[in-house]
Design a protein around this motif. Sequence first.
Motif, PDB file in Angstrom:
ATOM      1  N   ARG A 281      -0.484   5.749 -11.572  1.00 34.85           N
ATOM      2  CA  ARG A 281      -0.544   5.786 -10.115  1.00 34.85           C
ATOM      3  C   ARG A 281       0.546   4.907  -9.505  1.00 34.85           C
ATOM      4  N   ARG A 282       0.755   3.718 -10.086  1.00 27.83           N
ATOM      5  CA  ARG A 282       1.808   2.837  -9.569  1.00 27.83           C
ATOM      6  C   ARG A 282       3.192   3.449  -9.770  1.00 27.83           C
ATOM      7  N   LEU A 283       3.397   4.065 -10.925  1.00 25.57           N
ATOM      8  CA  LEU A 283       4.675   4.707 -11.199  1.00 25.57           C
ATOM      9  C   LEU A 283       4.898   5.893 -10.275  1.00 25.57           C
ATOM     10  N   GLN A 284       3.836   6.630  -9.996  1.00 26.00           N
ATOM     11  CA  GLN A 284       3.937   7.773  -9.108  1.00 26.00           C
ATOM     12  C   GLN A 284       4.420   7.341  -7.726  1.00 26.00           C
ATOM     13  N   ASN A 285       3.908   6.234  -7.230  1.00 29.72           N
ATOM     14  CA  ASN A 285       4.339   5.727  -5.921  1.00 29.72           C
ATOM     15  C   ASN A 285       5.821   5.377  -5.935  1.00 29.72           C
TER      16      ASN A 285
END
Length: 233
Positions: A223-227
């Motif tokens: 999720r953090r990488l997606q952002n």
Amino acid sequence: MIERRRDYEKKKPYKNAHKIYIVCEGSLNEPNYFEFFRGLSSNLEIIPIPSKDGKTDPVKLMERAKSIFVENGYCFELDYSQGDTVWFVIDTDTWKEEGKIDIIRSFCININHSIRWSEIKTTQYSAWRVAQSNPCFEIWLYYHSYNTKPIEKDVSECISFKEFVNKAYNGGFDYEYDPINLPKAIKNSELNFEMQGGGVGVYSTEMHLLGNEILGFVKQDLRRLQNKLQKRR
């Protein structure tokens, strides 16, 4: 292999990290895909094992895995007490008709039964598993963006299913970005999965089973990488 994303620090796995060994039928697309998830979580270590010397049929993959994990004293560390798994990622091709998929599935069942679980002192689980895609691994890539099965007419207009997926992604699946849609791929794969004639149905894949195992360790990091990647785009 693809270049590692520069905007996300690769984490070293902990000594007791959960390991997933993935014995791939392909030597390029599958390893490139799984490479995306390497280093996302310190609690997970993913080790793709690509096919070698063009030996891609399930029986050849089984023989290679036996030489790596069983016959040569475990060339790789395989710790069942940590829940480590070995997955065979295979296409359907003509292997079903030739009985080779049944052979590799039986092999996994037998080796799971042969593990001395009482000595390991851990709950028994399916450590050796198969993720079959019909017709090929690229149907899994397709479900990263699409929630319905491909239209047969559109597929028939392409030379191969791989070409169809390349067109569906307007230039091909982006191995540095598109795998962030793993949760969507799992949902779409489960939604469209069906069995036909005692096997995995056309345009179905069992990759969501492996995907769920990976997601259990990388969900927050993903999720953090997606952002970050969405901001880059």
